[in-house]
Design an enzyme around this catalytic site. Structure first.
Site, PDB file in Angstrom:
ATOM      1  N   ASP A 227       0.833  -1.203   0.000  1.00 14.62           N
ATOM      2  CA  ASP A 227       0.000   0.000   0.000  1.00 14.62           C
ATOM      3  C   ASP A 227       0.875   1.264   0.000  1.00 14.62           C
ATOM      4  OD1 ASP A 227      -2.814   0.920   0.355  1.00 14.62           O
ATOM      5  OD2 ASP A 227      -2.010   1.824   2.189  1.00 14.62           O
ATOM      6  N   GLU A 289       1.789  -0.469  -4.955  1.00 11.47           N
ATOM      7  CA  GLU A 289       0.879   0.620  -5.334  1.00 11.47           C
ATOM      8  C   GLU A 289       1.726   1.884  -5.396  1.00 11.47           C
ATOM      9  OE1 GLU A 289      -3.178   2.884  -3.893  1.00 11.47           O
ATOM     10  OE2 GLU A 289      -1.599   2.451  -2.467  1.00 11.47           O
TER      11      GLU A 289
HETATM   12  C1  BGC Z   1      -5.542   1.993  -0.467  1.00 14.26           C
HETATM   13  C2  BGC Z   1      -6.721   2.752   0.036  1.00 14.26           C
HETATM   14  C3  BGC Z   1      -6.382   3.304   1.410  1.00 14.26           C
HETATM   15  C4  BGC Z   1      -5.091   4.116   1.386  1.00 14.26           C
HETATM   16  C5  BGC Z   1      -4.561   4.362   2.764  1.00 14.26           C
HETATM   17  C6  BGC Z   1      -4.526   3.113  -0.610  1.00 14.26           C
HETATM   18  O1  BGC Z   1      -4.059   3.554  -1.645  1.00 14.26           O
HETATM   19  O2  BGC Z   1      -5.756   1.338  -1.684  1.00 14.26           O
HETATM   20  O3  BGC Z   1      -7.881   1.958   0.088  1.00 14.26           O
HETATM   21  O4  BGC Z   1      -7.427   4.139   1.834  1.00 14.26           O
HETATM   22  O5  BGC Z   1      -4.093   3.449   0.681  1.00 14.26           O
HETATM   23  O6  BGC Z   1      -4.071   3.195   3.309  1.00 14.26           O
END
Ligand code: BGC
Length: 568
Positions: A227, A289
């Site tokens: 994340d 991500e």
């Molecule tokens: C996740 C989100 C989350 C955020 C904070 C992201 O990019 O995919 O769902 O709210 O990170 O953890």
């Protein structure tokens, strides 16, 4: 933290035998995203769980995906749907137990499905023992040094330390009350106040995450989705921003040298994680991500000794326009090819408006279709485009992600009652942005009325499902040859059986404006018509799959076809 009470040796062995034959499975895998809270509810409390997921593994294996990415299952107060983790080495009782994870793993591996789970290293939950200890401890203590606590500005420290804003709206700082009862220091949270940011310059933080990786890898987990992988490292000076943009505000506005975004030192973290993943047999895998300005910066995250793959937000956010999509494909491939990392292609996820809805608006570019004044989407058009997009997604070289329900053609539920919305964005934007709940409505499996098999008859899903979804359940679509589900099933079957789709070959073909045509070798061609006029296709082609069931020489607007040309 509790220790696992079951042995997973059998599943690890099973996984090892199978996986070692394909150590690079992630290069062209189709990974299905399970938003756990909304996938399948095994115990009838209205919330999806591990037992529910386990019961639906046959569906996923039959669909033909290679792996699952499961959103966080850790103990959490759920201030952000589980992305606020209170214990990284356990499972929330809402979802099940560590035993359930071990059972799920063993059964998934038996069905040749690998499991990736989300890990959230940028921040913990405010309920994490470390943060509780930090609140009890004085300024300057080792307990506070795991987070980013700072004195405030102004004569009495009543102003936040800088002007950063939270991704969910409002300031990125919250002031604490010290043990003497007086207002005290501030702590940083790039997301909700319940998600305090960790200080990754602290070796203790790094060491603890390495333990967490090993804990799940030892249990047999095949990898992690990381994340917010670009924001762990902050400029220690915490300077003001000229323009304080929220983290989730689209990929295109950050320059190099941002104080919390894409800082070079973050790569040391990924190199150390990769070293750990590589000590396992089979090696474990990471997908990051990483929402970034430039595909070139993205490439740095997937160098040989860092992450295996990253998500492709340029493609996800492209409007339904041939030139924009072609540009995203080219930019991604030319940035990632030199480092040897495969591209990944994604149309939807749990943070973005479902693309069936997005493609039904006059302007198909990325934005929050839940902002007021956007009018009603044309879902017939959106669905037609989503079918064509599925053939595009699954014909591109590299990996692909399917977000649960996309294979059913589910749309963004835009009329959820205000009092049921849980996404912190709604509250923190002053009830202006409705947030992400509308793409998280629980899956419809079977039956004529809610809960549509999501949970036992009579149970109430945590978000209400539209009555119209009776025609979009897995059972209903399995009986309809022309359904979205049957299209995905067939495309996934062909993706496995057609040799060109397993190759790395990719060449654009000349085609009229507003269309995309490319070849994957041996005459295997994908044509997508995003224009408003029919596209003439070669008369001697052999059609393999079409996104609509109209026959004919030409390709209708907003449709796609896979075909083979006779070899000369
Ligand atoms: C996740 C989100 C989350 C955020 C904070 C992201 O990019 O995919 O769902 O709210 O990170 O953890």
């Amino acid at each position: 933290m509790t220790s696992p009470r079951v042995t997973t040796e059998r599943s690890v062995t099973v996984a090892g035998r199978r996986h070692s034959a394909e150590p690079d499975w992630w290069r062209r895998a189709v990974i299905y995203q399970v938003y756990l809270r909304s996938f399948a509810d095994g115990n009838g409390d209205g919330i999806g769980d591990l037992e529910g997921l386990r019961s639906r593994l046959p569906y996923l294996a039959d669909l033909g995906v290679d792996a699952l990415w499961i959103t966080p299952w850790y103990p959490s107060p759920m201030a952000d749907g589980g992305y606020d983790v209170a214990d990284y080495r356990d499972v929330d009782s809402l979802f099940g137990t560590l035993d359930d994870v071990a059972r799920l793993l063993a059964e998934a591996h038996e069905r040749h499905l690998r499991l990736l789970v989300d890990i959230v290293p940028n921040h913990t939950s405010a309920a994490h023992p470390w943060f509780r200890a930090a609140l009890e401890a004085p300024p300057g203590s080792t307990e506070r040094a795991r987070y980013l606590f700072r004195d405030g500005c102004g004569p009495d420290g009543s102003e936040p330390p800088n002007n950063w804003v939270s991704a969910f709206g409002g300031p990125a700082w919250t002031r604490v009350t010290e043990s003497n009862g007086h207002p005290g220091q501030w702590y940083l949270h790039l997301f909700a106040p319940e998600q305090p940011d960790l200080d990754w310059s602290n070796p203790e933080v790094r060491a603890d995450f390495e333990l967490t990786l090993r804990f799940w890898f030892d249990l047999g987990i095949d990898g992690f989705r990381i994340d917010v992988a670009m924001s762990l490292i902050k400029d220690p000076a915490l300077p003001d921003l000229d323009r304080p943009d929220p983290v989730l505000d689209g990929p295109s506005r950050w320059a190099d040298g941002h104080p919390y975004y894409d800082r070079d030192a973050v790569h040391e973290v990924w190199r150390s994680w990769r070293r750990i993943a590589d000590t396992y047999d089979p090696p474990r895998t990471f997908v990051g991500e990483v929402a970034l300005t430039s595909p070139n910066r993205l490439a740095a995250y997937v160098r040989q000794d860092e992450l295996h793959t990253v998500f492709n937000f340029d493609f996800l956010k492209s409007p339904w326009e041939a030139s924009a999509i072609r540009e995203a494909v080219d930019a991604t491939r030319s940035a990632l090819d030199p480092v040897g990392s495969p591209s990944t292609w994604v149309l939807s996820n749990h943070d973005e408006p479902r693309h069936t809805t997005r493609f039904g608006f006059p302007d198909t570019g990325w934005r929050h279709p839940l902002l007021p004044d956007q009018g009603e989407p044309d879902l017939v058009l959106g669905t037609r485009r989503a079918r064509a997009a599925a053939l595009l997604l699954l014909a591109l070289p590299g990996g692909a992600y399917i977000y649960q329900g996309e294979e059913l053609g589910l749309w963004q539920v835009r009329d959820l009652p205000d009092d049921l919305l849980q996404d912190p964005t709604f509250r923190r934007s002053g009830h202006v942005i409705r947030g992400r709940d509308g793409c998280r409505v629980p899956m419809p499996w079977e039956g004529e009325r809610p809960p549509f098999g999501f949970g036992p008859e009579g149970s109430q899903p945590w978000l209400p499902q539209p009555a119209d979804w009776r025609a979009y359940t897995v059972a209903a679509e399995s009986e309809t040859r022309a359904s979205m589900l049957e299209l995905y099933r067939e495309a996934l079957r062909l993706r496995r059986s057609e040799a060109p789709l397993r190759s790395e070959r990719f060449d654009w073909c000349d085609s009229p404006g507003g269309t995309l045509v490319f070849e994957r070798g041996e005459g295997f061609t994908c044509a997508v018509n995003l224009s408003s006029r029919p596209l003439a296709l070669p008369a001697d082609r052999v059609t393999i799959l079409r996104s609509d069931d109209t026959a004919g020489a030409g390709l209708a607007p907003d449709t796609a076809e896979w075909f083979r040309l006779p070899t000369p």
